[in-house]
Design a protein around this motif. Structure first.
Motif, PDB file in Angstrom:
ATOM      1  N   ARG A 177      26.063  36.491  90.652  1.00  0.00           N
ATOM      2  CA  ARG A 177      27.457  36.053  90.549  1.00  0.00           C
ATOM      3  C   ARG A 177      27.705  35.286  89.256  1.00  0.00           C
ATOM      4  NH1 ARG A 177      26.510  35.056  96.047  1.00  0.00           N
ATOM      5  NH2 ARG A 177      26.045  32.865  95.605  1.00  0.00           N
ATOM      6  N   LEU A 178      26.737  34.454  88.860  1.00  0.00           N
ATOM      7  CA  LEU A 178      26.884  33.664  87.639  1.00  0.00           C
ATOM      8  C   LEU A 178      26.967  34.563  86.412  1.00  0.00           C
ATOM      9  CD1 LEU A 178      27.010  30.739  86.628  1.00  0.00           C
ATOM     10  CD2 LEU A 178      24.512  30.798  86.400  1.00  0.00           C
ATOM     11  N   ALA A 194      27.993  37.581  86.356  1.00  0.00           N
ATOM     12  CA  ALA A 194      29.235  38.345  86.412  1.00  0.00           C
ATOM     13  C   ALA A 194      30.417  37.541  85.888  1.00  0.00           C
ATOM     14  CB  ALA A 194      29.499  38.796  87.844  1.00  0.00           C
ATOM     15  N   CYS A 195      30.424  36.225  86.173  1.00  0.00           N
ATOM     16  CA  CYS A 195      31.576  35.408  85.773  1.00  0.00           C
ATOM     17  C   CYS A 195      31.380  34.692  84.443  1.00  0.00           C
ATOM     18  CB  CYS A 195      31.925  34.410  86.875  1.00  0.00           C
ATOM     19  SG  CYS A 195      30.702  33.127  87.154  1.00  0.00           S
ATOM     20  N   ARG A 196      30.122  34.662  83.946  1.00  0.00           N
ATOM     21  CA  ARG A 196      29.877  34.005  82.643  1.00  0.00           C
ATOM     22  C   ARG A 196      29.102  34.955  81.732  1.00  0.00           C
ATOM     23  NH1 ARG A 196      28.043  27.787  82.923  1.00  0.00           N
ATOM     24  NH2 ARG A 196      28.135  28.271  80.677  1.00  0.00           N
ATOM     25  N   THR A 207      26.431  28.838  93.336  1.00  0.00           N
ATOM     26  CA  THR A 207      26.687  29.336  91.979  1.00  0.00           C
ATOM     27  C   THR A 207      27.317  28.258  91.105  1.00  0.00           C
ATOM     28  OG1 THR A 207      27.035  31.544  92.892  1.00  0.00           O
ATOM     29  CG2 THR A 207      27.817  31.152  90.655  1.00  0.00           C
ATOM     30  N   THR A 208      28.293  27.537  91.659  1.00  0.00           N
ATOM     31  CA  THR A 208      29.031  26.545  90.880  1.00  0.00           C
ATOM     32  C   THR A 208      28.134  25.401  90.422  1.00  0.00           C
ATOM     33  OG1 THR A 208      31.072  27.061  92.056  1.00  0.00           O
ATOM     34  CG2 THR A 208      30.972  24.928  90.942  1.00  0.00           C
ATOM     35  N   SER A 261      25.774  26.504  87.703  1.00  0.00           N
ATOM     36  CA  SER A 261      26.526  26.622  86.453  1.00  0.00           C
ATOM     37  C   SER A 261      26.743  25.250  85.825  1.00  0.00           C
ATOM     38  CB  SER A 261      27.869  27.304  86.721  1.00  0.00           C
ATOM     39  OG  SER A 261      28.621  27.440  85.539  1.00  0.00           O
ATOM     40  N   GLU A 267      29.419  30.150  97.035  1.00  0.00           N
ATOM     41  CA  GLU A 267      30.178  29.697  95.877  1.00  0.00           C
ATOM     42  C   GLU A 267      29.648  28.377  95.342  1.00  0.00           C
ATOM     43  OE1 GLU A 267      31.458  30.664  98.755  1.00  0.00           O
ATOM     44  OE2 GLU A 267      32.230  32.626  98.132  1.00  0.00           O
TER      45      GLU A 267
END
Length: 700
Positions: free
Chosen positions: A512-513, A515-517, A650-651, A654, A647
């Motif tokens: 997920r990380l 994918a978003c970064r 992942t957050t 990050s 979530e």
């Protein structure tokens, strides 16, 4: 193999001289691996009263009322649905008595408590076909014994049928059972094909019925003496000691832990690689001069280990177990039944009566060995859920001992603990502790609530275990000059393969990380050092399969040239290599769903904090699960995460990657102060002192 003694009471277990009864009781106390089952015509109230007699051994199970009642001997509750099944078709005492009033020779046993049966006195001449036909017309059956006692029973009730159902429920095989009796109402026990003993002075009708049964022992001993002779003849109990036998040394302190501090390789003893954990802690305490003995298991084929003594300074008493016993006890009962509940994942728990019988047997062997080593009034320090049944066994046989147990694992909430089929049995044993220790106040509170309705609850205390900080710091300073230059961002996890460590959830969070970064692609590496469990443990096979599948998928999706996002190391690393991993990490990621403490987090802090503050590369950050015991001690100096929330996982990771060098240093300084400098050996000494000074009222 289980060893089950099923014995009648009057004329059998209670028969013979007081000296022979005492010798049998003492032998059974020394060998608690022999499970005692009463099979009696008495009612439960009568059995309770009988247990006040100090010469009567404590039963694990009770078949009463000539087989109409089956009771758990730990808490005296009915074993359902067995008891309900045995009483199916019972018309009730009132209807039976009314229907049989026309037989004046029947004299009801007034004043005798009866449950699920009706008992009469009857002379042999009055036992007529008319009477037995009347019983059958009620849909009942009957037993007649000692030329005097006539019992009307539910159609499926008898001592033998009750034992058959109980053995099926608990997974006992016929060859694991010895039945003992002296009366005709014991005949149904002898027809089950088990080992059997008829004591001297038995009813002649029983002897006649068993005349052609070669498997029945007929010792020259009345009552308890005959049972003891049969147990020794079968090899279930050793022969009586001779005058020249050497007594086992007695100690003021006995430590019980299922693991020895050393591993037998087949040719020599090897110490654990890590300087931290309970094994090195106890080893250090003993080598520092702690007086006592350490009782541990020696599992599997270890021929030669008994001929090569462990290093001096380690007073070990090793209890041997076969590979089959160890598999049933540790690989199955501990890891498949108890571990999921400790991890608050009761849906993963699998209970099997045969493997639970192994758990009971191993605990009984530990209790026997501990009792044999313990001096009068000695202190016993047990460790972890693997020995949960030992406290009850010791309190029954050695009430003089002070017994404590430290839980290195989490302790589950009461409602989760209650999902265990053996919860009542375990709670009865834990209530016999004098002291119970935990890493966190939350675990101690759960324990207290679990035993809230038990009398004589143990004292509880919170003592978080630390690490051998000087050893880790020295290794870190030695290894630092060898560290390669930092390239990219490295996230590290060092943990054994276990679904409770959330390895799959972390791989998913990395995906997920990325994918978003997009800027982290090609720069971020998640290094997962994840050695497998010991051979034979299959509880984690599904986790391993899913983990490797997800790693392949994530790497296939995101890898570029020579870079791949997940580096998977499925093997143990030497401690120096683990230190290298700590020093190279930008983030140590601990995301346990549940964890007793997590010493890896503390080792990482000690290694990072040992390096000079002026070094170019800032210290790493710690991302720590809120559900790890270490979180209670380290608090928000770490970045706390909830692995149950994808979530959040992942957050928080990050955020850790984005910390400035200054904030990394500030956090690491705080963490280094929080882990303290207490020596693990001092931690052990403090706990032993608390156990010695603790005492509860006797458990019931």
């Amino acid at each position: 193999m289980s060893r089950i003694l099923v014995t009648d009471l009057d004329g059998t277990l209670l028969g013979g001289s007081p000296d022979s009864r005492r010798r049998l009781r003492d032998a059974l106390e020394r060998h608690p691996e022999v499970t005692v089952v009463f099979a009696t015509g008495r009612a439960l109230d009568s059995v309770r009263e009988l247990l006040r007699d100090p010469l009567v051994p404590r039963p694990r199970w009770i078949i009463a009322d000539v087989g109409a009642t089956v009771i758990d001997g730990t808490d005296f509750t009915p074993v359902d649905p067995l008891q309900e099944q045995l009483r199916t078709g019972w018309p009730g005492a009132a209807q039976v008595r009314a229907a049989l009033r026309r037989f004046p020779a029947l004299r009801y046993q007034e004043g005798v408590v009866q449950d699920g049966r009706c008992s009469y006195h009857l002379t042999p001449s009055a036992l007529t076909p008319e009477l037995t036909d009347a019983v059958r017309a009620l849909g009942c059956t009957w037993e007649y014994s000692a030329a005097r006692y006539f019992d009307v029973l539910p159609p499926g009730a008898s001592k033998g049928n009750a034992l058959r159902l109980l053995a099926r429920k608990l997974g006992w095989a016929a060859e694991e059972i010895l039945v003992a009796g002296d009366s005709l109402n014991d005949l149904s026990l002898f027809r089950l094909g088990t080992h059997a003993v008829v004591v001297k002075g038995a009813e002649s009708a029983l002897l006649t019925a068993l005349a052609d049964s070669p498997h029945v022992h007929r010792p020259e001993g009345y009552g308890a003496a005959g049972i003891l002779t049969a147990l020794r003849a079968m090899g279930w109990l050793p022969p009586p000691a001779t005058g020249g036998a050497t007594a086992r040394q007695r100690h003021s302190l006995v430590v019980g832990y299922h693991r020895p501090p050393l591993r037998w390789t087949g040719t020599h003893w090897r110490p654990p690689a890590s300087p931290n954990g309970i094994l090195p802690t106890l080893t250090s305490a003993f080598t520092d001069g702690l007086p006592g003995v350490w009782v541990a298991a020696l599992a599997g084929n270890h021929a030669g280990s008994t001929h090569t003594p462990p290093p001096a300074g380690l007073p070990l008493s090793l209890v041997p177990f076969t590979s089959a016993e160890w598999t049933g006890y540790f690989h199955r009962a501990c890891k498949e039944t108890l571990w999921p509940v400790l991890m608050s994942a009761p849906d993963r728990s699998v209970h099997d009566e045969r493997t639970w019988a192994h758990y009971r047997a191993v605990n009984a062997r530990f209790a026997e060995r501990i009792s044999a080593h313990a001096a009068p009034g000695a202190t016993v320090w047990l460790h972890d859920y693997n020995l949960w049944l030992v406290p009850g066994l010791l309190r029954a046989t050695r009430p003089d001992l002070r017994t404590g147990l430290f839980h290195h694992t989490p302790f589950p909430p009461p409602e989760v603990f209650a999902t265990l089929p053996a919860a009542t049995e375990i709670r009865a044993s834990l209530a016999c502790l004098d002291w119970a220790g935990f890493h966190t106040a939350a675990f101690a509170d759960r324990f207290r609530h679990t035993l809230a309705d038990r009398p004589g609850r143990p004292h509880t205390a919170v003592h978080p275990l630390g690490i051998d900080r000087p050893a880790i710091e020295a290794l870190a300073r030695d290894r630092a000059p060898l560290a390669p230059p930092a390239i990219g961002l490295r996230v590290l996890s060092v943990e054994r393969l276990d679904y409770a460590k959330a390895p799959v959830q972390k791989v998913d969070a990395v995906a997920r990380l990325l994918a978003c970064r997009p800027e982290l692609r090609g720069r971020l590496t998640f290094r997962l050092v994840c050695p497998p469990p010991e051979p034979g443990i299959t509880a984690y096979d599904a986790t391993r399969d899913l983990l490797e599948q997800r790693i392949n998928q994530v790497n296939s999706t995101w890898q570029q040239a020579t870079w791949k996002p997940v580096e998977y190391v499925p093997r143990n690393l030497p401690v120096t290599a683990v230190i290298d991993e700590y020093l190279a990490a930008d983030v140590l990621w601990v995301a346990s769903l549940q964890d007793g403490m997590n010493l890896t987090a503390k080792e990482f802090i000690a290694a990072q904090a040992a390096l000079p503050r002026h070094r170019a590369h800032p210290p790493g950050a710690l991302v720590l699960s809120r559900h790890a015991g270490a979180a209670a001690q380290l608090g928000d100096a770490a970045l706390l995460t909830d692995p149950n929330c994808p979530e959040d996982l992942t957050t928080v990771l990050s955020r850790a990657l984005d910390l400035s060098p200054a904030e990394r240093r500030t956090r690491m300084d705080r963490l280094a102060g929080l882990i303290g400098h207490e020596r693990p050996a001092d931690w052990a000494a403090r706990i032993i002192d608390e156990i010695r000074n603790a005492r509860t009222t006797p458990c019931i």
